[in-house]
Design an enzyme around this catalytic site. Structure first.
Site, PDB file in Angstrom:
ATOM      1  N   ASP A 240      12.862   7.159  -4.339  1.00  0.00           N
ATOM      2  CA  ASP A 240      12.450   6.363  -5.492  1.00  0.00           C
ATOM      3  C   ASP A 240      13.482   6.510  -6.599  1.00  0.00           C
ATOM      4  O   ASP A 240      14.289   7.438  -6.612  1.00  0.00           O
ATOM      5  CB  ASP A 240      11.063   6.821  -5.972  1.00  0.00           C
TER       6      ASP A 240
ATOM      7  N   CYS B 156       1.746  -0.052  -3.433  1.00  0.00           N
ATOM      8  CA  CYS B 156       1.204   1.080  -4.180  1.00  0.00           C
ATOM      9  C   CYS B 156       0.644   0.644  -5.527  1.00  0.00           C
ATOM     10  O   CYS B 156       0.971  -0.427  -6.057  1.00  0.00           O
ATOM     11  CB  CYS B 156       2.301   2.131  -4.384  1.00  0.00           C
TER      12      CYS B 156
END
Length: 208
Positions: free
Chosen positions: A127, A8
């Site tokens: 996360d 990412c």
């Protein structure tokens, strides 16, 4: 089962090409303006143009306006959406694309509740950020805290790198892993050798 890999926070064409050549499954483009990895629609369109087939383009947002999401979808080849804020399920599924919903493990979020509310998500991304904050901090969380829940597949993120991803996979057994700062030389600038080491570690532990 093979563990899927997403890288990412892409900002450079050469990093996109390197990731694709390493066989990553997906890349992420950040459309949150306060992020150091932010790209605008024009940059994103140029980045995606360098990708070959079979690499999934993911667009990441944090509490966006609907118009902002539609502007990206109208101008950039995007197969998957990723939402990191307090977006309700009806908002997330309203764009005709599969979506990932981030779970703020820094706040010890109730994963089962997220799985219930976002039962139609393509995956939940665990996360290390707290609620209302963005990810990409390079900080991990307690992987042993993650309960077994029914619902969308789990993607593990937050502080992963080549040195710890094998351990994380053995503990969590996720569907996939998502890395950003752990393969960077500085925010938004990926390091090809770090990406290669990360991919190798994931593939080796998944094959064991």
């Amino acid at each position: 089962m093979r563990v899927r890999i997403k890288v990412c926070g892409m900002t450079r064409n050469e990093d996109m090409v390197a990731a694709a050549n390493l066989g990553v499954d997906a890349i992420g483009l950040v459309f949150y303006p306060k992020s150091p990895r932010y790209v605008d629609v024009g940059q994103a369109r140029d980045l995606v143009a360098t990708l070959p087939a079979f690499v999934t383009v993911t667009a990441l947002f944090l509490d966006p306006e609907e118009a902002a999401v539609r502007a990206v979808l109208d101008n950039v080849r995007v197969e998957l959406l990723q939402f990191h804020g307090g977006e309700p399920a009806e908002f997330c599924r309203g764009f005709g694309r599969p979506y990932i919903k981030a779970v703020p493990m820094g706040s010890r979020a109730d994963i089962a509740e997220y799985a219930r509310r976002h039962s139609g998500a393509a995956a939940l991304l665990l996360d290390s950020h707290a609620a209302g904050q963005k990810g990409g901090t390079g900080v991990s969380f307690d992987w042993g805290y993650i309960p077994k829940v029914a619902g969308p597949p789990l993607i593990l993120a937050g502080g992963l790198n080549a040195g710890n991803v094998a351990t994380a996979i053995r503990i969590v057994r996720p569907y996939g892993v998502d890395v950003s700062s752990g393969v960077e030389s500085r925010p938004g600038i990926k390091d090809a050798s770090k990406m290669e080491a990360f991919v190798n570690e994931v593939n080796n532990v998944a094959a064991a």
